[in-house]
Design an enzyme around this catalytic site. Sequence first.
Site, mmCIF file in Angstrom:
data_model
loop_
_atom_site.group_PDB
_atom_site.id
_atom_site.type_symbol
_atom_site.label_atom_id
_atom_site.label_comp_id
_atom_site.label_asym_id
_atom_site.label_seq_id
_atom_site.Cartn_x
_atom_site.Cartn_y
_atom_site.Cartn_z
ATOM 1 N N LYS A 40 10.301 -2.112 47.753
ATOM 2 C CA LYS A 40 10.478 -2.200 46.305
ATOM 3 C C LYS A 40 10.326 -0.821 45.671
ATOM 4 O O LYS A 40 11.048 -0.450 44.743
ATOM 5 C CB LYS A 40 9.479 -3.208 45.709
ATOM 6 C CG LYS A 40 9.895 -4.643 46.016
ATOM 7 C CD LYS A 40 8.815 -5.672 45.815
ATOM 8 C CE LYS A 40 9.303 -7.026 46.343
ATOM 9 N NZ LYS A 40 8.290 -8.079 46.350
ATOM 10 N N GLN A 91 2.356 -8.744 44.281
ATOM 11 C CA GLN A 91 2.872 -9.162 45.584
ATOM 12 C C GLN A 91 2.089 -10.374 46.106
ATOM 13 O O GLN A 91 0.867 -10.319 46.211
ATOM 14 C CB GLN A 91 2.788 -7.984 46.567
ATOM 15 C CG GLN A 91 3.440 -8.261 47.906
ATOM 16 C CD GLN A 91 4.953 -8.494 47.815
ATOM 17 O OE1 GLN A 91 5.675 -7.750 47.165
ATOM 18 N NE2 GLN A 91 5.428 -9.547 48.438
ATOM 19 N N ASP A 128 9.415 -11.207 38.197
ATOM 20 C CA ASP A 128 9.638 -12.161 39.292
ATOM 21 C C ASP A 128 10.068 -13.526 38.746
ATOM 22 O O ASP A 128 10.483 -14.395 39.496
ATOM 23 C CB ASP A 128 8.331 -12.371 40.090
ATOM 24 C CG ASP A 128 8.324 -11.594 41.398
ATOM 25 O OD1 ASP A 128 9.432 -11.296 41.901
ATOM 26 O OD2 ASP A 128 7.230 -11.299 41.920
#
Length: 284
Positions: free
Chosen positions: A53, A97, A120
């Site tokens: 990322k 994460q 997200d």
Amino acid sequence: MAKIIDGKAVSAQVKESIAQETAQIKEKYGVTIGLAVVIVGNNPASRIYVNNKKKACEAVGFESFEYALPEETTQEELLTLIDKLNNDDKVNGILVQLPLPKHLDEKIVINNISPDKDVDAFHPVNVGKIMIGDYSFLPCTPAGVMELIASTGTEISGKECVVVGRSNIVGKPMSMLLLHKSGTVTICHSRTKDLAEQCRRADILVAAVGVPNLIKGDMIKEGAVVIDVGMNRLDNGKLCGDVEFETAEKVAGYITPVPGGVGPMTIAMLMKNTLTAAKTKLGI
Ligand code: NDP
């Protein structure tokens, strides 16, 4: 023989267009777009995802802020950091994460991310928006799948779409996106009777299960678009999907490989959501 859908190539195109827009925003508004990535503990797979990322951020011209916290971080400490990032003007997107270490409550952590920075699209506000089709952020993996289907030129409207898997992060939002495009959507899961029969009806088949090679060629309709979200690590260390590629490619019209299919798209969509967050903040 199926045409292979090249996720790396489609993702490179998406990232190229994000990079161009990012450069224009920097020139016009003097703003550098920022993504904060929070990782807790030492999960090796999470470490790889976070590194990928960060690399993607560099490639499109974003600034990435990494917060690597020790395994023993408390819920309070993590929420304090999230609060700080929610209020930091340099941060347009926040990504925590997952999975988090067991003593931390993922639901509470996600609920504390500002919906405007929830790139997200896991916050209940954004999940609700996906349901009604009024979305700011598209969930990254399903959005990536939609781009891959689009890259084949396949019209979704009126097609039989079968999604195998009903998780909150892939199967359910995937089904919604296909429904919003007027597909006739069937969702299959572990209790589905005769999975093969359901899959064989699909013009568009999306597998998001986590069981290596579950879907074989004889479960696929001739000419179908087959998207394999599965990423399963075999004992020999190799990655494989939920679709048995060797038998499926003989029947399908289009198929994604694993690796090199859906995986690269998920990160590209994360970048797209971060760009969207920045544009919304700038009112453009
Ligand atoms: P989950 O484990 O959360 O969900 C799996 C789903 O598959 C569940 O709905 C389950 O049904 C269903 N299922 C399990 N076994 C069967 C079976 N035998 N027949 C039919 N359905 C079954 O997984 P995720 O959705 O998080 O991930 C799915 C896969 O996608 C994994 O391999 C994961 O690694 C991969 N993935 C890849 C990403 C990428 O970027 N390429 C991103 C995210 C995930 P039930 O609900 O009844 O238990």
